[in-house]
Scaffold this motif. Structure first.
Motif, PDB file in Angstrom:
ATOM      1  N   TYR A  41      -6.701  55.444 -45.475  1.00 43.59           N
ATOM      2  CA  TYR A  41      -5.848  54.356 -45.950  1.00 43.59           C
ATOM      3  C   TYR A  41      -6.368  53.036 -45.382  1.00 43.59           C
ATOM      4  O   TYR A  41      -6.868  52.998 -44.255  1.00 43.59           O
ATOM      5  N   THR A  42      -6.206  51.968 -46.148  1.00 41.23           N
ATOM      6  CA  THR A  42      -6.373  50.643 -45.563  1.00 41.23           C
ATOM      7  C   THR A  42      -5.086  50.329 -44.807  1.00 41.23           C
ATOM      8  O   THR A  42      -4.046  50.984 -45.023  1.00 41.23           O
ATOM      9  N   ARG A  43      -5.095  49.355 -43.947  1.00 45.18           N
ATOM     10  CA  ARG A  43      -3.887  48.978 -43.206  1.00 45.18           C
ATOM     11  C   ARG A  43      -2.785  48.550 -44.176  1.00 45.18           C
ATOM     12  O   ARG A  43      -1.615  48.909 -44.008  1.00 45.18           O
ATOM     13  N   GLU A  44      -3.140  47.781 -45.200  1.00 39.94           N
ATOM     14  CA  GLU A  44      -2.144  47.300 -46.167  1.00 39.94           C
ATOM     15  C   GLU A  44      -1.513  48.464 -46.925  1.00 39.94           C
ATOM     16  O   GLU A  44      -0.299  48.486 -47.139  1.00 39.94           O
ATOM     17  N   GLU A  45      -2.327  49.415 -47.346  1.00 42.84           N
ATOM     18  CA  GLU A  45      -1.804  50.592 -48.045  1.00 42.84           C
ATOM     19  C   GLU A  45      -0.893  51.398 -47.127  1.00 42.84           C
ATOM     20  O   GLU A  45       0.181  51.856 -47.543  1.00 42.84           O
ATOM     21  N   PHE A  46      -1.332  51.577 -45.903  1.00 40.13           N
ATOM     22  CA  PHE A  46      -0.554  52.307 -44.906  1.00 40.13           C
ATOM     23  C   PHE A  46       0.824  51.666 -44.731  1.00 40.13           C
ATOM     24  O   PHE A  46       1.853  52.349 -44.768  1.00 40.13           O
ATOM     25  N   ILE A  47       0.860  50.365 -44.578  1.00 41.54           N
ATOM     26  CA  ILE A  47       2.132  49.653 -44.404  1.00 41.54           C
ATOM     27  C   ILE A  47       3.008  49.821 -45.642  1.00 41.54           C
ATOM     28  O   ILE A  47       4.214  50.065 -45.535  1.00 41.54           O
ATOM     29  N   GLU A  48       2.421  49.720 -46.817  1.00 41.69           N
ATOM     30  CA  GLU A  48       3.179  49.853 -48.070  1.00 41.69           C
ATOM     31  C   GLU A  48       3.814  51.243 -48.198  1.00 41.69           C
ATOM     32  O   GLU A  48       4.999  51.371 -48.535  1.00 41.69           O
ATOM     33  N   VAL A  49       3.047  52.273 -47.935  1.00 42.52           N
ATOM     34  CA  VAL A  49       3.569  53.635 -48.062  1.00 42.52           C
ATOM     35  C   VAL A  49       4.643  53.896 -47.009  1.00 42.52           C
ATOM     36  O   VAL A  49       5.700  54.463 -47.314  1.00 42.52           O
ATOM     37  N   CYS A  50       4.408  53.473 -45.795  1.00 47.22           N
ATOM     38  CA  CYS A  50       5.404  53.657 -44.737  1.00 47.22           C
ATOM     39  C   CYS A  50       6.704  52.933 -45.072  1.00 47.22           C
ATOM     40  O   CYS A  50       7.794  53.468 -44.851  1.00 47.22           O
ATOM     41  N   ALA A  51       6.602  51.719 -45.625  1.00 47.78           N
ATOM     42  CA  ALA A  51       7.794  50.942 -45.991  1.00 47.78           C
ATOM     43  C   ALA A  51       8.587  51.626 -47.102  1.00 47.78           C
ATOM     44  O   ALA A  51       9.810  51.516 -47.152  1.00 47.78           O
ATOM     45  N   TRP A  52       7.896  52.335 -47.993  1.00 46.19           N
ATOM     46  CA  TRP A  52       8.593  53.054 -49.064  1.00 46.19           C
ATOM     47  C   TRP A  52       9.517  54.117 -48.463  1.00 46.19           C
ATOM     48  O   TRP A  52      10.626  54.316 -48.942  1.00 46.19           O
ATOM     49  N   LYS A  53       9.060  54.779 -47.415  1.00 46.72           N
ATOM     50  CA  LYS A  53       9.866  55.834 -46.790  1.00 46.72           C
ATOM     51  C   LYS A  53      10.997  55.248 -45.959  1.00 46.72           C
ATOM     52  O   LYS A  53      12.127  55.708 -46.018  1.00 46.72           O
ATOM     53  N   THR A  54      10.699  54.250 -45.152  1.00 49.86           N
ATOM     54  CA  THR A  54      11.732  53.647 -44.310  1.00 49.86           C
ATOM     55  C   THR A  54      11.333  52.235 -43.909  1.00 49.86           C
ATOM     56  O   THR A  54      10.213  52.008 -43.469  1.00 49.86           O
ATOM     57  N   ALA A  55      12.262  51.320 -44.056  1.00 50.89           N
ATOM     58  CA  ALA A  55      12.014  49.931 -43.637  1.00 50.89           C
ATOM     59  C   ALA A  55      12.270  49.754 -42.144  1.00 50.89           C
ATOM     60  O   ALA A  55      11.784  48.810 -41.536  1.00 50.89           O
ATOM     61  N   ARG A  56      13.028  50.683 -41.563  1.00 42.87           N
ATOM     62  CA  ARG A  56      13.426  50.537 -40.153  1.00 42.87           C
ATOM     63  C   ARG A  56      12.253  50.485 -39.179  1.00 42.87           C
ATOM     64  O   ARG A  56      12.341  49.858 -38.147  1.00 42.87           O
ATOM     65  N   SER A  57      11.180  51.172 -39.508  1.00 40.45           N
ATOM     66  CA  SER A  57      10.051  51.235 -38.572  1.00 40.45           C
ATOM     67  C   SER A  57       8.986  50.183 -38.853  1.00 40.45           C
ATOM     68  O   SER A  57       7.911  50.209 -38.255  1.00 40.45           O
ATOM     69  N   ARG A  58       9.273  49.240 -39.729  1.00 39.55           N
ATOM     70  CA  ARG A  58       8.257  48.269 -40.161  1.00 39.55           C
ATOM     71  C   ARG A  58       7.591  47.543 -38.995  1.00 39.55           C
ATOM     72  O   ARG A  58       6.370  47.385 -38.987  1.00 39.55           O
ATOM     73  N   SER A  59       8.347  47.083 -38.009  1.00 41.93           N
ATOM     74  CA  SER A  59       7.720  46.337 -36.912  1.00 41.93           C
ATOM     75  C   SER A  59       6.751  47.217 -36.129  1.00 41.93           C
ATOM     76  O   SER A  59       5.674  46.766 -35.735  1.00 41.93           O
ATOM     77  N   LYS A  60       7.103  48.482 -35.950  1.00 39.65           N
ATOM     78  CA  LYS A  60       6.185  49.395 -35.254  1.00 39.65           C
ATOM     79  C   LYS A  60       4.970  49.704 -36.126  1.00 39.65           C
ATOM     80  O   LYS A  60       3.841  49.711 -35.647  1.00 39.65           O
ATOM     81  N   VAL A  61       5.212  49.965 -37.392  1.00 39.16           N
ATOM     82  CA  VAL A  61       4.124  50.288 -38.321  1.00 39.16           C
ATOM     83  C   VAL A  61       3.124  49.134 -38.406  1.00 39.16           C
ATOM     84  O   VAL A  61       1.910  49.351 -38.352  1.00 39.16           O
TER      85      VAL A  61
END
Length: 171
Positions: A41-61
């Motif tokens: 994954y690129t970092r941007e893709e990784f952040i996008e997929v993680c955000a789809w599952k949960t927004a709560r962990s965005r700052s850590k992600v």
């Protein structure tokens, strides 16, 4: 270990899955296909997929550096060993087993279910705050076996599990 058992008749898998309406996964699957072709994954893709599952962990992600995302996701996608795959993703900040399951699902949609409290409920298992690797391996094995036994794709099973729980909750 919990026993993962359908909480509804197997004959309802396909009708439930057909009513699944959580959202359009076209973008997620396109991101996954790009990551699969690249081997990470690129970092941007990784952040996008993680955000789809949960927004709560965005700052850590988002605290994960580009090199860390590339290294961990490259390890995960570059092996067929389930322990190595999941462990590599869990090394990233903000990624627990449910989010890691989405990262795997997007890249390998025919091989992985998404670990979700709704799916667990439809298998008679109470959700937890943390999911150890051993739990994931049991869940993955159970979902693959249920899909095989009932001659449906793992995604069809996954959608049915989610939808069953949603309908039971009245929403």
């Amino acid at each position: 270990m919990p026993s993962f058992e359908l909480q509804f008749p197997a004959s309802q898998i396909e009708p439930l899955a057909s009513r699944f309406g959580y959202g359009d996964e076209t973008r997620l699957l396109a991101v996954g296909a790009a990551a699969r072709a690249r081997g990470r994954y690129t970092r941007e893709e990784f952040i996008e997929v993680c955000a789809w599952k949960t927004a709560r962990s965005r700052s850590k992600v988002t605290s994960n550096r580009t090199t860390a995302v590339a290294a961990a996701t490259g390890r995960a996608l570059g092996t067929e060993d389930e322990v190595t795959r999941m462990s590599a993703l869990l090394d990233l900040a903000g990624v627990g087993v449910p989010t890691a399951s989405v990262l795997l699902y997007c890249v390998f949609p025919n091989e992985y279910p998404i670990l979700d409290v709704r799916a667990l409920e439809s298998l008679g298992v109470r959700p937890r705050s943390q999911y150890p690797l051993s739990f994931w391996l049991e869940y993955l094995s159970a979902c693959r076996e249920l899909a095989r036994r009932h001659e449906v794709s793992i995604r069809t099973l996954d959608k049915a599990l989610w939808q069953h729980s949603k309908e039971r909750a009245g929403g």
